[in-house]
Write an enzyme that holds these catalytic residues in place. Structure first.
Site, mmCIF file in Angstrom:
data_model
loop_
_atom_site.group_PDB
_atom_site.id
_atom_site.type_symbol
_atom_site.label_atom_id
_atom_site.label_comp_id
_atom_site.label_asym_id
_atom_site.label_seq_id
_atom_site.Cartn_x
_atom_site.Cartn_y
_atom_site.Cartn_z
ATOM 1 N N PHE A 12 -24.030 17.904 11.512
ATOM 2 C CA PHE A 12 -24.286 17.280 10.220
ATOM 3 C C PHE A 12 -25.651 17.680 9.674
ATOM 4 O O PHE A 12 -25.799 17.958 8.484
ATOM 5 C CB PHE A 12 -24.264 15.745 10.338
ATOM 6 C CG PHE A 12 -22.953 15.137 10.727
ATOM 7 C CD1 PHE A 12 -21.778 15.873 10.764
ATOM 8 C CD2 PHE A 12 -22.877 13.792 11.068
ATOM 9 C CE1 PHE A 12 -20.565 15.298 11.130
ATOM 10 C CE2 PHE A 12 -21.683 13.198 11.423
ATOM 11 C CZ PHE A 12 -20.530 13.950 11.459
ATOM 12 N N VAL A 55 -36.884 12.860 18.760
ATOM 13 C CA VAL A 55 -37.105 11.488 18.302
ATOM 14 C C VAL A 55 -37.176 10.497 19.449
ATOM 15 O O VAL A 55 -37.679 9.377 19.262
ATOM 16 C CB VAL A 55 -36.024 11.045 17.287
ATOM 17 C CG1 VAL A 55 -36.056 11.909 16.046
ATOM 18 C CG2 VAL A 55 -34.635 11.011 17.909
ATOM 19 N N ASN A 81 -30.412 11.390 11.183
ATOM 20 C CA ASN A 81 -29.152 11.981 11.630
ATOM 21 C C ASN A 81 -29.092 12.189 13.140
ATOM 22 O O ASN A 81 -28.008 12.207 13.709
ATOM 23 C CB ASN A 81 -28.950 13.322 10.911
ATOM 24 C CG ASN A 81 -27.831 14.134 11.504
ATOM 25 O OD1 ASN A 81 -26.664 13.800 11.394
ATOM 26 N ND2 ASN A 81 -28.199 15.227 12.178
ATOM 27 N N TYR A 147 -22.071 3.351 22.817
ATOM 28 C CA TYR A 147 -22.095 4.180 21.606
ATOM 29 C C TYR A 147 -21.714 3.343 20.391
ATOM 30 O O TYR A 147 -22.426 3.334 19.378
ATOM 31 C CB TYR A 147 -21.153 5.374 21.737
ATOM 32 C CG TYR A 147 -21.075 6.159 20.444
ATOM 33 C CD1 TYR A 147 -22.175 6.883 19.986
ATOM 34 C CD2 TYR A 147 -19.916 6.152 19.669
ATOM 35 C CE1 TYR A 147 -22.128 7.572 18.783
ATOM 36 C CE2 TYR A 147 -19.853 6.850 18.473
ATOM 37 C CZ TYR A 147 -20.965 7.558 18.028
ATOM 38 O OH TYR A 147 -20.920 8.235 16.836
ATOM 39 N N LYS A 151 -24.145 2.114 17.117
ATOM 40 C CA LYS A 151 -23.850 2.383 15.714
ATOM 41 C C LYS A 151 -23.687 1.091 14.915
ATOM 42 O O LYS A 151 -23.964 1.057 13.713
ATOM 43 C CB LYS A 151 -22.606 3.265 15.597
ATOM 44 C CG LYS A 151 -22.835 4.688 16.129
ATOM 45 C CD LYS A 151 -23.984 5.384 15.410
ATOM 46 C CE LYS A 151 -24.151 6.817 15.836
ATOM 47 N NZ LYS A 151 -25.216 7.532 15.102
ATOM 48 N N PRO A 177 -19.051 7.974 9.412
ATOM 49 C CA PRO A 177 -17.895 8.879 9.491
ATOM 50 C C PRO A 177 -16.933 8.484 10.599
ATOM 51 O O PRO A 177 -17.309 7.865 11.601
ATOM 52 C CB PRO A 177 -18.531 10.242 9.809
ATOM 53 C CG PRO A 177 -20.015 10.043 9.676
ATOM 54 C CD PRO A 177 -20.261 8.604 9.926
ATOM 55 N N GLY A 182 -15.732 20.406 14.332
ATOM 56 C CA GLY A 182 -16.586 21.530 13.993
ATOM 57 C C GLY A 182 -18.055 21.337 14.305
ATOM 58 O O GLY A 182 -18.910 22.080 13.821
ATOM 59 N N PHE A 185 -20.528 17.388 18.722
ATOM 60 C CA PHE A 185 -20.436 15.979 19.104
ATOM 61 C C PHE A 185 -19.594 15.766 20.361
ATOM 62 O O PHE A 185 -20.036 15.155 21.335
ATOM 63 C CB PHE A 185 -19.864 15.163 17.939
ATOM 64 C CG PHE A 185 -19.667 13.703 18.247
ATOM 65 C CD1 PHE A 185 -20.720 12.814 18.110
ATOM 66 C CD2 PHE A 185 -18.437 13.222 18.662
ATOM 67 C CE1 PHE A 185 -20.552 11.458 18.395
ATOM 68 C CE2 PHE A 185 -18.257 11.871 18.952
ATOM 69 C CZ PHE A 185 -19.316 10.996 18.812
#
Length: 248
Positions: A12, A55, A81, A147, A151, A177, A182, A185
């Site tokens: 992304f 990060v 991101n 996970y 989120k 999302p 692609g 992830f």
């Protein structure tokens, strides 16, 4: 417009960097993999400024931002991101190290980046913090455990930012999302087991990184009086699971 994107070396983040540069904006591309950032900078030119940043090493964030050239300091859009999923084992079998890594990246890194950039936006009375969440933050599934919880934190943190930022001119958005192919992830989630990663998308037409980049670009270029609180995207092939029932 100056856009700071974390996790910008692939997926992304890379797609968003390209989209914003193509739209005539300047991008600060932050990521751990300096070689990939260098390749992206060579491709996109002077409109992209690469900075090597992890990060999860939160003590390095203020210094990295302070070291930005003066003409890059006034960040208009922060896109948090950087994030990842690790493993799909049930909670009682999951790796505690994986859990810590997800929390450190998806939550701790995100809030430290936000805390570092937000005061400048508030002082200028303009700006946008865009966080990358997931449908996993709203809908539980087996193996989602930390996970999904991480989120859900992103989603609610974004809403609480909106509450705190009322009247400042600064906006906050959560992009959530669903199934998206692609990118790296699933490879990361399955520890680079390519067969397992490929199976996730078998027989589907998932979202793409470009779809997410277009969404982010649309949100960032809306008139400044509009705030998209939360936007959820799924491919047509994906829908909501039924409630699980255990039968004896």
């Amino acid at each position: 417009m100056i856009v700071l994107i974390t996790g910008a070396s692939s997926g992304f983040g890379e797609a968003m960097a390209r989209r914003f540069v193509q739209g005539g904006h300047r991008v600060i591309a932050a990521a751990r993999r300096s070689d990939k950032l260098a390749a992206l900078a060579a491709e996109l030119g002077a409109a992209l400024l690469p900075i090597t940043l992890d990060v999860t090493q939160t003590d390095t964030i203020p210094a990295a931002l302070a070291a930005l050239p003066a003409e890059w300091q006034a960040i208009d859009v922060l896109i948090n991101n950087a994030g990842l999923a690790l493993g799909t084992a049930p909670a009682q079998q999951a790796s505690l190290l994986d859990w810590d890594t997800m929390i450190s990246t998806n939550n701790r890194g995100l809030v430290h980046m936000t805390h570092a950039v937000l005061p400048g936006m508030v002082a200028r009375r303009s700006g946008l913090v865009m966080n990358l969440g997931s449908v996993a933050g709203s809908y539980a599934y087996p193996g989602g455990n930390v996970y999904g919880a991480s989120k859900a934190f992103v989603d609610h943190f974004t809403l609480n930012l909106r509450a705190d930022l009322a009247g400042t001119g600064v906006r906050a958005t959560n992009i959530a999302p669903g199934l998206c192919g692609g990118t790296e992830f699933s490879q990361v989630r399955y520890k680079w087991d390519e067969a397992a990663a490929a199976k996730v998308y078998q027989g589907t037409q998932p979202l793409t990184a470009q779809d997410i980049a277009e969404t982010a670009y649309w949100i960032a270029t809306l008139p400044s009086h509009i705030n998209i609180n939360n936007i959820e995207l799924m491919p047509v092939c994906q829908s909501f699971a039924g409630m699980a029932i255990t039968r004896e």
